[in-house]
Design a protein around this motif. Structure first.
Motif, PDB file in Angstrom:
ATOM      1  N   PRO A 154      15.912   8.350  -0.091  1.00 37.76           N
ATOM      2  CA  PRO A 154      17.216   8.700   0.493  1.00 37.76           C
ATOM      3  C   PRO A 154      17.243   8.392   1.990  1.00 37.76           C
ATOM      4  N   LYS A 155      18.426   8.164   2.502  1.00 42.05           N
ATOM      5  CA  LYS A 155      18.594   7.800   3.908  1.00 42.05           C
ATOM      6  C   LYS A 155      17.930   8.798   4.842  1.00 42.05           C
ATOM      7  N   GLN A 156      18.054  10.091   4.547  1.00 40.29           N
ATOM      8  CA  GLN A 156      17.525  11.107   5.443  1.00 40.29           C
ATOM      9  C   GLN A 156      16.004  11.219   5.388  1.00 40.29           C
ATOM     10  N   GLU A 164       0.782  -1.235   0.000  1.00 39.96           N
ATOM     11  CA  GLU A 164       0.000   0.000   0.000  1.00 39.96           C
ATOM     12  C   GLU A 164       0.813   1.284   0.000  1.00 39.96           C
ATOM     13  N   LEU A 165       2.005   1.258   0.558  1.00 41.91           N
ATOM     14  CA  LEU A 165       2.767   2.496   0.706  1.00 41.91           C
ATOM     15  C   LEU A 165       3.249   3.087  -0.616  1.00 41.91           C
ATOM     16  N   PRO A 166       3.683   2.292  -1.608  1.00 39.51           N
ATOM     17  CA  PRO A 166       4.265   2.900  -2.816  1.00 39.51           C
ATOM     18  C   PRO A 166       3.375   3.939  -3.488  1.00 39.51           C
ATOM     19  N   GLU A 167       2.064   3.741  -3.505  1.00 38.64           N
ATOM     20  CA  GLU A 167       1.192   4.687  -4.199  1.00 38.64           C
ATOM     21  C   GLU A 167       1.114   6.033  -3.488  1.00 38.64           C
ATOM     22  N   LEU A 168       1.605   6.113  -2.239  1.00 40.27           N
ATOM     23  CA  LEU A 168       1.553   7.349  -1.469  1.00 40.27           C
ATOM     24  C   LEU A 168       2.892   8.078  -1.422  1.00 40.27           C
ATOM     25  N   VAL A 169       3.951   7.448  -1.928  1.00 40.86           N
ATOM     26  CA  VAL A 169       5.289   8.016  -1.794  1.00 40.86           C
ATOM     27  C   VAL A 169       5.467   9.278  -2.623  1.00 40.86           C
ATOM     28  N   GLY A 170       5.024   9.260  -3.868  1.00 43.42           N
ATOM     29  CA  GLY A 170       5.277  10.404  -4.742  1.00 43.42           C
ATOM     30  C   GLY A 170       6.755  10.510  -5.056  1.00 43.42           C
ATOM     31  N   ASP A 171       7.307  11.702  -4.925  1.00 43.26           N
ATOM     32  CA  ASP A 171       8.722  11.940  -5.191  1.00 43.26           C
ATOM     33  C   ASP A 171       9.559  11.378  -4.034  1.00 43.26           C
ATOM     34  N   PRO A 172      10.383  10.350  -4.245  1.00 40.49           N
ATOM     35  CA  PRO A 172      11.173   9.773  -3.152  1.00 40.49           C
ATOM     36  C   PRO A 172      12.042  10.790  -2.424  1.00 40.49           C
ATOM     37  N   SER A 173      12.500  11.844  -3.134  1.00 42.07           N
ATOM     38  CA  SER A 173      13.395  12.806  -2.494  1.00 42.07           C
ATOM     39  C   SER A 173      12.676  13.701  -1.489  1.00 42.07           C
ATOM     40  N   SER A 174      11.344  13.764  -1.550  1.00 44.90           N
ATOM     41  CA  SER A 174      10.611  14.602  -0.608  1.00 44.90           C
ATOM     42  C   SER A 174       9.649  13.810   0.260  1.00 44.90           C
ATOM     43  N   ALA A 175       9.574  12.486   0.050  1.00 43.88           N
ATOM     44  CA  ALA A 175       8.742  11.649   0.915  1.00 43.88           C
ATOM     45  C   ALA A 175       9.373  11.563   2.296  1.00 43.88           C
ATOM     46  N   TYR A 176       8.588  11.140   3.298  1.00 44.78           N
ATOM     47  CA  TYR A 176       9.152  10.953   4.634  1.00 44.78           C
ATOM     48  C   TYR A 176       8.430   9.804   5.317  1.00 44.78           C
ATOM     49  N   VAL A 177       9.197   8.786   5.715  1.00 45.47           N
ATOM     50  CA  VAL A 177       8.643   7.617   6.387  1.00 45.47           C
ATOM     51  C   VAL A 177       9.274   7.491   7.761  1.00 45.47           C
ATOM     52  N   TRP A 178       8.441   7.400   8.783  1.00 43.32           N
ATOM     53  CA  TRP A 178       8.891   7.164  10.165  1.00 43.32           C
ATOM     54  C   TRP A 178       8.331   5.831  10.595  1.00 43.32           C
ATOM     55  N   LEU A 179       9.200   4.933  11.044  1.00 40.43           N
ATOM     56  CA  LEU A 179       8.729   3.618  11.453  1.00 40.43           C
ATOM     57  C   LEU A 179       9.427   3.148  12.714  1.00 40.43           C
ATOM     58  N   ALA A 180       8.652   2.523  13.602  1.00 37.72           N
ATOM     59  CA  ALA A 180       9.182   1.977  14.837  1.00 37.72           C
ATOM     60  C   ALA A 180       8.276   0.832  15.270  1.00 37.72           C
ATOM     61  N   CYS A 181       8.752  -0.382  15.041  1.00 37.32           N
ATOM     62  CA  CYS A 181       8.020  -1.567  15.461  1.00 37.32           C
ATOM     63  C   CYS A 181       9.053  -2.610  15.891  1.00 37.32           C
ATOM     64  N   ASP A 182       8.758  -3.902  15.760  1.00 35.79           N
ATOM     65  CA  ASP A 182       9.763  -4.867  16.170  1.00 35.79           C
ATOM     66  C   ASP A 182      10.987  -4.779  15.258  1.00 35.79           C
ATOM     67  N   ALA A 184      19.012  -0.083  22.739  1.00 35.12           N
ATOM     68  CA  ALA A 184      19.666  -0.911  23.738  1.00 35.12           C
ATOM     69  C   ALA A 184      19.411  -2.359  23.394  1.00 35.12           C
ATOM     70  N   ALA A 185      18.174  -2.824  23.486  1.00 35.04           N
ATOM     71  CA  ALA A 185      17.854  -4.187  23.089  1.00 35.04           C
ATOM     72  C   ALA A 185      17.931  -4.322  21.581  1.00 35.04           C
ATOM     73  N   SER A 186      17.771  -3.230  20.868  1.00 33.92           N
ATOM     74  CA  SER A 186      17.948  -3.277  19.418  1.00 33.92           C
ATOM     75  C   SER A 186      18.639  -2.021  18.965  1.00 33.92           C
ATOM     76  N   ALA A 187      19.515  -2.152  17.992  1.00 39.86           N
ATOM     77  CA  ALA A 187      20.206  -0.985  17.473  1.00 39.86           C
ATOM     78  C   ALA A 187      19.293  -0.228  16.548  1.00 39.86           C
ATOM     79  N   LYS A 188      19.608   1.018  16.322  1.00 41.06           N
ATOM     80  CA  LYS A 188      18.823   1.791  15.370  1.00 41.06           C
ATOM     81  C   LYS A 188      18.876   1.073  14.020  1.00 41.06           C
ATOM     82  N   ALA A 189      17.694   0.745  13.522  1.00 42.89           N
ATOM     83  CA  ALA A 189      17.612  -0.125  12.349  1.00 42.89           C
ATOM     84  C   ALA A 189      18.208   0.570  11.120  1.00 42.89           C
ATOM     85  N   GLU A 190      19.344   0.013  10.664  1.00 40.93           N
ATOM     86  CA  GLU A 190      20.003   0.522   9.456  1.00 40.93           C
ATOM     87  C   GLU A 190      20.259   2.022   9.510  1.00 40.93           C
TER      88      GLU A 190
END
Length: 259
Positions: free
Chosen positions: A230-232, A194-212, A252-258
């Motif tokens: 992009p990474k940022q 579902e996410l790809p249709e909402l991304v638009g321009d990858p250089s200005s998209a922003y995804v925040w994720l925090a799960c397992d 601590a229990a998990s490192a910042k993912a990538e």
């Protein structure tokens, strides 16, 4: 509650972590599986000053059978003038949940501030794309609060029937939530579909994720390598490990993912 911090405490001290003691002022059951505990901050908010940011978390120290445990929790509704904030606990069988279930006014808990950070995306995203679960709900809410005019789509993994009653701070005019029952790779599969249709321009998209941790790593790799963000423009944190205590320390229990 004074707790020895072991070797982890020594490392954090070398990294210039700052220690504080929080005092419980009250608590409430939000649902049968989710509890909010209120604190005075022990000087924390004055010390961090302008460094206070959305999704900010601190490491708390809890007694274990053989060694101290650290767990990371996001500050909920921090009020620097009053010197107060809350933590929210997704309840399960671990030491942090056990402490939260019985927390009462006057109880104290030690904490260390080191490692937290947030970079405001620039350019500002046209839409927030957010992936989380009950463990990261406080951070999700702080993110929505910090971008009040920005539309958002949230994929939110649920485990209990009571998760439907969790206080996600949605503005119906701007926010859409897509709930995904926890079932193996269901969350990752749904996001990939579902996410790809909402991304638009990858250089200005922003995804925040925090799960397992495993899901966070899988989706972070997908967003960067397959969708070309992009990474940022991707902010990912593994908040807990499947099969271990939920809500384990981010970083601590998990490192910042990538990264």
């Amino acid at each position: 509650m004074a707790v020895g911090k072991g070797w982890e405490g020594v490392v954090l001290k070398l990294l210039r972590g700052k220690d504080f003691t929080f005092t419980v002022t009250g608590a409430q059951d939000v649902t049968a599986d989710y509890r909010r505990v209120h604190f005075t901050d022990g000087g924390l908010l004055a010390a961090v000053g302008e460094s206070l940011h959305p999704t900010m978390w601190v490491r708390v120290w809890l007694e274990g059978a053989a060694r101290p445990h650290q767990r990371a929790y996001t500050l909920v509704d921090p009020d620097p003038r009053a010197g107060t904030f809350s933590f929210e606990f997704a309840l399960h069988g671990g030491v942090a949940s056990a402490w939260a279930r019985t927390a009462a006014p006057g109880d104290t808990i030690d904490a260390t501030v080191q490692g937290t950070g947030f970079t405001t995306p620039a350019p500002a995203p046209e839409r927030l794309l957010v992936i989380g679960d009950p463990a990261s709900l406080p951070a999700v809410n702080s993110l929505l609060d910090s971008f009040p005019r920005t539309p958002a789509t949230i994929w939110f993994e649920t485990q209990h029937a009571s998760d439907a009653d969790l206080p996600v701070r949605l503005d119906p005019a701007r926010h859409e939530i897509r709930r995904v029952p926890r079932d193996g790779t269901a969350l990752a599969d749904r996001v990939r579909a579902e996410l790809p249709e909402l991304v638009g321009d990858p250089s200005s998209a922003y995804v925040w994720l925090a799960c397992d941790t495993a899901t966070t790593r899988t989706l972070t790799s997908y967003l960067r390598k397959e969708l070309g963000l992009p990474k940022q423009r991707v902010n990912g944190l593994g908040y807990w490990r499947a099969g271990a205590e939920a809500a384990a320390a981010a970083g601590a229990a998990s490192a910042k993912a990538e990264g």
